[in-house]
Design an enzyme around this catalytic site. Structure first.
Site, PDB file in Angstrom:
ATOM      1  N   GLY A  28      40.573  49.206  43.848  1.00 21.17           N
ATOM      2  CA  GLY A  28      39.727  48.144  42.930  1.00 21.17           C
ATOM      3  C   GLY A  28      38.965  47.545  43.930  1.00 21.17           C
ATOM      4  N   SER A  29      38.938  46.295  43.893  1.00 21.61           N
ATOM      5  CA  SER A  29      37.990  45.332  44.700  1.00 21.61           C
ATOM      6  C   SER A  29      38.508  45.357  45.951  1.00 21.61           C
ATOM      7  CB  SER A  29      38.209  43.751  44.175  1.00 21.61           C
ATOM      8  OG  SER A  29      37.481  42.915  44.822  1.00 21.61           O
ATOM      9  N   GLN A  30      39.701  45.144  46.252  1.00 17.69           N
ATOM     10  CA  GLN A  30      40.229  45.132  47.740  1.00 17.69           C
ATOM     11  C   GLN A  30      40.417  46.500  48.412  1.00 17.69           C
ATOM     12  OE1 GLN A  30      40.515  42.521  50.330  1.00 17.69           O
ATOM     13  NE2 GLN A  30      39.708  41.061  48.793  1.00 17.69           N
ATOM     14  N   SER A  55      39.779  55.540  39.394  1.00 15.54           N
ATOM     15  CA  SER A  55      39.864  55.142  40.900  1.00 15.54           C
ATOM     16  C   SER A  55      39.811  56.407  41.567  1.00 15.54           C
ATOM     17  CB  SER A  55      40.934  54.072  41.092  1.00 15.54           C
ATOM     18  OG  SER A  55      40.753  52.921  40.419  1.00 15.54           O
ATOM     19  N   ASP A  85      48.237  41.995  40.907  1.00 15.64           N
ATOM     20  CA  ASP A  85      49.868  41.354  41.411  1.00 15.64           C
ATOM     21  C   ASP A  85      50.711  41.724  40.389  1.00 15.64           C
ATOM     22  OD1 ASP A  85      49.021  40.179  43.865  1.00 15.64           O
ATOM     23  OD2 ASP A  85      47.371  38.835  42.630  1.00 15.64           O
ATOM     24  N   HIS A 110      48.135  39.393  49.334  1.00 11.91           N
ATOM     25  CA  HIS A 110      48.372  38.108  48.726  1.00 11.91           C
ATOM     26  C   HIS A 110      49.970  38.179  48.729  1.00 11.91           C
ATOM     27  CE1 HIS A 110      48.441  34.610  46.301  1.00 11.91           C
ATOM     28  NE2 HIS A 110      48.557  35.309  45.161  1.00 11.91           N
ATOM     29  N   GLU A 229      20.955  22.445  35.714  1.00  9.66           N
ATOM     30  CA  GLU A 229      21.707  21.533  36.601  1.00  9.66           C
ATOM     31  C   GLU A 229      23.092  21.452  36.881  1.00  9.66           C
ATOM     32  OE1 GLU A 229      20.031  19.101  37.642  1.00  9.66           O
ATOM     33  OE2 GLU A 229      18.140  19.414  36.776  1.00  9.66           O
ATOM     34  N   SER A 254      18.640  14.149  48.216  1.00  5.89           N
ATOM     35  CA  SER A 254      17.687  12.763  48.324  1.00  5.89           C
ATOM     36  C   SER A 254      18.826  11.539  48.671  1.00  5.89           C
ATOM     37  CB  SER A 254      17.081  12.575  47.068  1.00  5.89           C
ATOM     38  OG  SER A 254      18.011  12.593  45.789  1.00  5.89           O
TER      39      SER A 254
HETATM   40  P1  NAD Z   1      42.113  45.293  41.288  1.00  2.00           P
HETATM   41  O1  NAD Z   1      42.508  44.754  40.025  1.00  2.00           O
HETATM   42  O2  NAD Z   1      40.537  45.364  41.640  1.00  2.00           O
HETATM   43  O3  NAD Z   1      42.861  46.689  41.413  1.00  2.00           O
HETATM   44  C1  NAD Z   1      42.345  47.762  40.618  1.00  2.00           C
HETATM   45  C2  NAD Z   1      43.258  49.167  41.123  1.00  2.00           C
HETATM   46  O4  NAD Z   1      44.698  49.028  41.018  1.00  2.00           O
HETATM   47  C3  NAD Z   1      42.682  50.225  40.804  1.00  2.00           C
HETATM   48  O5  NAD Z   1      42.583  51.384  41.541  1.00  2.00           O
HETATM   49  C4  NAD Z   1      43.543  50.618  39.697  1.00  2.00           C
HETATM   50  O6  NAD Z   1      43.488  51.788  39.302  1.00  2.00           O
HETATM   51  C5  NAD Z   1      45.014  50.076  40.222  1.00  2.00           C
HETATM   52  N1  NAD Z   1      46.159  49.851  39.350  1.00  2.00           N
HETATM   53  C6  NAD Z   1      46.019  49.102  38.479  1.00  2.00           C
HETATM   54  N2  NAD Z   1      47.258  49.289  37.792  1.00  2.00           N
HETATM   55  C7  NAD Z   1      47.751  49.977  38.210  1.00  2.00           C
HETATM   56  C8  NAD Z   1      49.028  50.708  37.757  1.00  2.00           C
HETATM   57  N3  NAD Z   1      49.894  50.109  37.032  1.00  2.00           N
HETATM   58  N4  NAD Z   1      49.681  51.644  38.872  1.00  2.00           N
HETATM   59  C9  NAD Z   1      48.891  52.065  39.839  1.00  2.00           C
HETATM   60  N5  NAD Z   1      47.527  51.804  39.985  1.00  2.00           N
HETATM   61  C10 NAD Z   1      47.039  50.603  39.261  1.00  2.00           C
HETATM   62  O7  NAD Z   1      42.781  44.644  42.414  1.00  2.00           O
HETATM   63  P2  NAD Z   1      42.490  43.406  43.233  1.00  2.00           P
HETATM   64  O8  NAD Z   1      41.846  42.383  42.791  1.00  2.00           O
HETATM   65  O9  NAD Z   1      41.859  44.172  44.721  1.00  2.00           O
HETATM   66  O10 NAD Z   1      43.780  42.792  44.048  1.00  2.00           O
HETATM   67  C11 NAD Z   1      44.505  43.437  44.838  1.00  2.00           C
HETATM   68  C12 NAD Z   1      45.694  42.469  45.572  1.00  2.00           C
HETATM   69  O11 NAD Z   1      44.484  41.989  46.665  1.00  2.00           O
HETATM   70  C13 NAD Z   1      46.250  41.394  44.759  1.00  2.00           C
HETATM   71  O12 NAD Z   1      47.551  41.121  45.462  1.00  2.00           O
HETATM   72  C14 NAD Z   1      45.269  40.355  44.952  1.00  2.00           C
HETATM   73  O13 NAD Z   1      45.945  39.113  44.720  1.00  2.00           O
HETATM   74  C15 NAD Z   1      44.818  40.332  46.298  1.00  2.00           C
HETATM   75  N6  NAD Z   1      43.300  39.782  46.813  1.00  2.00           N
HETATM   76  C16 NAD Z   1      42.233  40.193  45.806  1.00  2.00           C
HETATM   77  C17 NAD Z   1      41.142  39.696  46.232  1.00  2.00           C
HETATM   78  C18 NAD Z   1      39.874  39.969  45.526  1.00  2.00           C
HETATM   79  O14 NAD Z   1      38.855  39.980  45.990  1.00  2.00           O
HETATM   80  N7  NAD Z   1      40.067  40.550  44.321  1.00  2.00           N
HETATM   81  C19 NAD Z   1      41.173  38.740  47.353  1.00  2.00           C
HETATM   82  C20 NAD Z   1      42.190  38.376  48.058  1.00  2.00           C
HETATM   83  C21 NAD Z   1      43.430  38.875  47.757  1.00  2.00           C
HETATM   84 MG    MG Z   2      44.172  34.516  44.624  1.00  2.11          MG
END
Ligand code: NAD
Ligand code: MG
Ligand code: MG
Length: 341
Positions: A28-30, A55, A85, A110, A229, A254
């Site tokens: 996902g994101s991370q 994914s 999480d 996290h 605004e 300002s």
């Molecule tokens: P995300 O929601 O983007 O993760 C999605 C991924 O998880 C996908 O690959 C999805 O297929 C997989 N997934 C979801 N449910 C699943 C399951 N039941 N079984 C297997 N795979 C599954 O996650 P994220 O936002 O990247 O967060 C990941 C961790 O990083 C968390 O602990 C979060 O707190 C931490 N974190 C995230 C960010 C952020 O930028 N989003 C920033 C700092 C820390």
């Molecule tokens: Mg957080």
């Protein structure tokens, strides 16, 4: 107050992580940001995913080797858990734990599940954290620009004795050592992260914007003006604060704005708001928030979905979509250079 120690690439053994096999769980994101950077830094990385899922297809398109979560855990030395999480505890119990062996490094971005004891790994597993302080896509975009996102590291349990070195080396490989890495604890990272997102950077800011928008539009002002605004300009102001603190922001605005800022701001965010913040902090510290969120997500997240829907339909969002679709905006360079402007 403890002294600030910032680790940079020059302080770190960057090769350590390259001697280890890394399984990143989730794309996902991370998962995307970290695994792409690890690969480009020369690390041996595999994605542990639900094979055949969305994914898996995405990761393969970027040239990654993918495995089932179970196989990735068996293969790896280092396991970075980057799935939401609220699903980590179940995935840990069913797919990760049965395949772990002594001496592996179980990592998180996290501290939520470890700190609130939703996941309790055996004593012979190293438990460490690398938590970028920015969204995963930014972890990637900064890296490709030769920069990095500042990150936190923490060590929860350390049977192998080199948990901190491994965390630093991993953090360096995702680019964090170009920006700065700070050591903290699982407790401090978890509680301050939740507090920040709930009261200030996400919850506080979105409630503040919506309230300002409502007051202006209820008083008969154009919603377009209200959007500019109270929402659009927020980023422009925050960019200044990010670069040089409140002082840089006040240097640029300002005198009228600065006087209004210092006399009126404290009327909006007052002792009442601080009292609310303290109550929120108490719920974080006691685990009440963690239990509430975990239960909500485990029981169908109906309330969460309802709030999402309500927020999506708020007039500030509708107006925003309309404005942004016909508006060009972009800026890359530093905004304040006291020598020049
Ligand atoms: P995300 O929601 O983007 O993760 C999605 C991924 O998880 C996908 O690959 C999805 O297929 C997989 N997934 C979801 N449910 C699943 C399951 N039941 N079984 C297997 N795979 C599954 O996650 P994220 O936002 O990247 O967060 C990941 C961790 O990083 C968390 O602990 C979060 O707190 C931490 N974190 C995230 C960010 C952020 O930028 N989003 C920033 C700092 C820390
Ligand atoms: Mg957080
Ligand atoms: Mg955060």
């Amino acid at each position: 107050m403890s002294e600030l120690k910032i680790f940079l690439d020059k302080d770190i053994n960057q090769d350590l992580i390259k001697t280890k096999k890394i399984a990143v769980i989730g794309f996902g994101s991370q998962g995307y940001g970290q695994s792409m950077n690890l690969k480009d830094s020369g690390c041996d990385v595999v994605l542990g995913l639900r094979l055949g899922g969305a994914s898996d297809i995405k990761a393969k398109n970027y040239g990654f080797k993918t495995m089932s979560i179970e196989d990735a855990v068996k293969w790896a030395d280092v396991i970075q858990v980057l799935i939401p999480d609220e699903v980590q505890a179940e995935v840990y119990e069913n797919q990760i734990k049965p395949n772990m062996r002594a001496g592996q490094y179980l990592m998180f971005a996290h501290g939520f599940n470890i700190h609130f004891k939703k996941i309790v790994p055996p004593d012979d597993i190293n438990v460490i954290m690398v938590a970028p302080k920015g969204p995963g896509h930014t972890v990637r975009s900064q890296y490709t620009e030769g920069k990095g996102v500042p990150s936190l590291i923490a060590v929860y349990q350390n049977p192998s004795g080199d948990g901190k070195e491994v965390a630093l080396s991993y953090a360096s490989a995702i680019g964090a050592g170009r920006a700065g890495i700070i050591e903290t604890t699982f407790r401090e990272e978890t509680e301050t992260d939740l507090f920040g997102e709930q009261t200030v950077i996400c919850g506080g800011v979105s409630a503040l914007m919506k309230a300002g928008f409502e007051v202006l539009t209820e008083a008969g002002y154009s919603p377009y003006m209200a959007y500019f605004e109270v929402l659009h300009e927020m980023k422009l102001i925050v960019d200044l604060v990010n670069q040089g603190g409140l002082a840089d922001m006040r240097y640029s605005i300002s005198n009228t704005a600065e006087y209004g800022d210092m006399t009126r701001g404290p009327k909006v965010i007052s002792e009442t708001s601080k009292k609310a913040m303290r109550e929120i902090l108490k719920d974080i510290q006691s685990g009440a928030f963690a239990d509430e969120f975990t239960k909500e997500m485990a029981t169908g997240h109906k309330y969460f979905d309802k709030l999402r829907e309500e927020n999506r339909n708020h007039p500030i969002e509708k107006i925003g979509e309309e404005i942004r679709s016909s508006f060009v905006w972009g800026r890359k360079e530093n905004i304040i250079d006291r020598e020049k402007n």
